[in-house]
Design an enzyme around this catalytic site. Structure first.
Site, PDB file in Angstrom:
ATOM      1  N   HIS A   1      13.819   7.985  -2.255  1.00  0.00           N
ATOM      2  CA  HIS A   1      13.971   6.764  -3.058  1.00  0.00           C
ATOM      3  C   HIS A   1      13.181   5.588  -2.483  1.00  0.00           C
ATOM      4  CE1 HIS A   1      17.828   8.807  -4.603  1.00  0.00           C
ATOM      5  NE2 HIS A   1      16.777   9.127  -5.336  1.00  0.00           N
TER       6      HIS A   1
ATOM      7  N   ASP B   1      11.578  16.771  -8.856  1.00  0.00           N
ATOM      8  CA  ASP B   1      12.641  16.790  -7.851  1.00  0.00           C
ATOM      9  C   ASP B   1      13.663  17.887  -8.159  1.00  0.00           C
ATOM     10  OD1 ASP B   1      14.325  16.038  -5.790  1.00  0.00           O
ATOM     11  OD2 ASP B   1      15.193  14.332  -6.874  1.00  0.00           O
TER      12      ASP B   1
HETATM   13  N1  SAM Z   1      15.949  12.885  -9.097  1.00  0.00           N
HETATM   14  C1  SAM Z   1      17.367  12.643  -8.893  1.00  0.00           C
HETATM   15  C2  SAM Z   1      17.514  11.456  -7.964  1.00  0.00           C
HETATM   16  O1  SAM Z   1      16.700  11.293  -7.050  1.00  0.00           O
HETATM   17  O2  SAM Z   1      18.440  10.672  -8.169  1.00  0.00           O
HETATM   18  C3  SAM Z   1      18.085  13.830  -8.326  1.00  0.00           C
HETATM   19  C4  SAM Z   1      17.801  15.116  -9.019  1.00  0.00           C
HETATM   20  S1  SAM Z   1      18.599  16.533  -8.378  1.00  0.00           S
HETATM   21  C5  SAM Z   1      17.864  16.804  -6.851  1.00  0.00           C
HETATM   22  C6  SAM Z   1      17.893  17.792  -9.364  1.00  0.00           C
HETATM   23  C7  SAM Z   1      18.352  17.779 -10.824  1.00  0.00           C
HETATM   24  O3  SAM Z   1      17.558  18.708 -11.568  1.00  0.00           O
HETATM   25  C8  SAM Z   1      19.796  18.203 -11.036  1.00  0.00           C
HETATM   26  O4  SAM Z   1      20.494  17.175 -11.687  1.00  0.00           O
HETATM   27  C9  SAM Z   1      19.706  19.464 -11.899  1.00  0.00           C
HETATM   28  O5  SAM Z   1      20.739  19.554 -12.846  1.00  0.00           O
HETATM   29  C10 SAM Z   1      18.370  19.288 -12.571  1.00  0.00           C
HETATM   30  N2  SAM Z   1      17.687  20.525 -12.974  1.00  0.00           N
HETATM   31  C11 SAM Z   1      17.795  21.763 -12.447  1.00  0.00           C
HETATM   32  N3  SAM Z   1      16.952  22.622 -13.039  1.00  0.00           N
HETATM   33  C12 SAM Z   1      16.270  21.908 -13.967  1.00  0.00           C
HETATM   34  C13 SAM Z   1      15.236  22.230 -14.889  1.00  0.00           C
HETATM   35  N4  SAM Z   1      14.741  23.480 -14.978  1.00  0.00           N
HETATM   36  N5  SAM Z   1      14.746  21.250 -15.675  1.00  0.00           N
HETATM   37  C14 SAM Z   1      15.246  19.990 -15.603  1.00  0.00           C
HETATM   38  N6  SAM Z   1      16.247  19.615 -14.751  1.00  0.00           N
HETATM   39  C15 SAM Z   1      16.740  20.571 -13.937  1.00  0.00           C
END
Ligand code: SAM
Length: 286
Positions: free
Chosen positions: A18, A170
């Site tokens: 972040h 991410d």
């Molecule tokens: N970027 C966010 C932050 O920094 O606040 C955190 C994201 S977290 C590490 C990863 C997210 O990706 C999760 O909420 C998960 O549900 C989602 N996710 C998992 N597989 C995915 C996919 N194939 N496409 C989109 N989102 C996905």
């Protein structure tokens, strides 16, 4: 899909990610032209650090918890580093009155820092998390929300109409072919939006994934890339997240010099043993 970011919000990896995202947004704001941020794995935007999930792991205590005291006052780094941290701290302060109860994820950080003319695309595949995003940002005219596989979202959302901006990758690294998926997504993304800034987060867990992903990304034909890494303790095969890294393709000018100021101080503050280390280097140099 088992991964829920609420268990990990505010940990040392979130802090690194972040801070880097906030710095990139500040660079994008240096010119008047609007930008768009495409957040392909958005999570839910805001996390409650006293909620059941965060309290179960208490990971945030070894992350954001080391940069604030119990009353929610920043535990300051050097004045030079604090200047660079200010946008990230500002996003945290906007959510909290006393203490640090809420922690902003990437959507909330970008939303708070962007200007009236800038836009934010939030994509999240998990149905419950996508619904939380819709409740939180659904009425915001600067924000669009989709619930797609990131591989589909990147195809449909690039290039952005503004032709400048940030793409945040991410994923939770739950699937065994995540690196291959990332490479395919980025190859397509770079063809559509060659001058975009691409930020790819990866875990350091002791299983060599960090080396595999940086090697794979090195093969991508982009003119410039930065590798940013913060290891907080010795990596062990079964030892969980010992650090994290980010690859930034087409990085803003001077992001590397800013990180050269920030990383040693973050390492000092977040390090847990004598194996803690931090570095920023060009991707090609390894
Ligand atoms: N970027 C966010 C932050 O920094 O606040 C955190 C994201 S977290 C590490 C990863 C997210 O990706 C999760 O909420 C998960 O549900 C989602 N996710 C998992 N597989 C995915 C996919 N194939 N496409 C989109 N989102 C996905």
């Amino acid at each position: 899909m088992n991964y829920r970011h609420a268990y990990h919000a505010g940990n040392h990896a979130d802090v690194l990610k972040h801070i880097v995202v906030a710095r990139i947004v500040e660079h994008l704001k240096k010119t008047e032209k609007p930008f768009r941020c495409v957040d392909l794995h958005a999570g839910i935007g805001i996390y409650e650090l006293h909620g059941v999930e965060a309290q179960k792991t208490l990971e945030w205590r070894e992350g954001v918890g080391r940069l604030y005291d119990s009353a929610g006052n920043p535990v300051p780094l050097s004045p030079e580093a604090e200047l660079l941290l200010a946008p990230w701290r500002q996003a945290i302060a906007a959510l909290n009155m006393d203490g640090i109860a809420s922690y902003p994820g990437s959507p909330e950080i970008v939303r708070q820092l962007m200007r009236r003319e800038d836009r934010l695309n939030l994509n999240e595949l998990h149905p419950i998390d996508a619904e939380t995003l819709r409740e939180r940002y659904g009425r915001d005219r600067q924000v669009s929300i989709t619930q797609l596989d990131a591989a589909i979202a990147i195809k449909s959302q690039l290039p952005p109409p503004e032709r400048r901006g940030l793409v945040l990758v991410d994923p939770p690294y739950e699937v065994t072919d995540e690196i291959e998926r990332i490479i395919v997504m980025l190859s397509g993304g770079l063809k559509r939006f060659a001058n975009g800034i691409y930020c790819i987060w990866y875990p350091v867990t002791g299983d060599g994934l960090d080396a595999r992903i940086t090697d794979a990304l090195r093969t991508m034909s982009v003119p410039e890339g930065l590798r940013i890494e913060l290891r907080v303790r010795r990596a062990r095969m079964d030892g969980g997240l010992s650090g994290s890294g980010m690859i930034v393709l087409n990085p803003p000018w001077h992001l590397d010099t800013e990180l050269a100021i920030l990383l040693p101080e973050l390492c000092e503050r977040l390090g847990q043993d004598e194996f803690a280390s931090a570095h920023v280097s060009t991707l090609a140099a390894g």
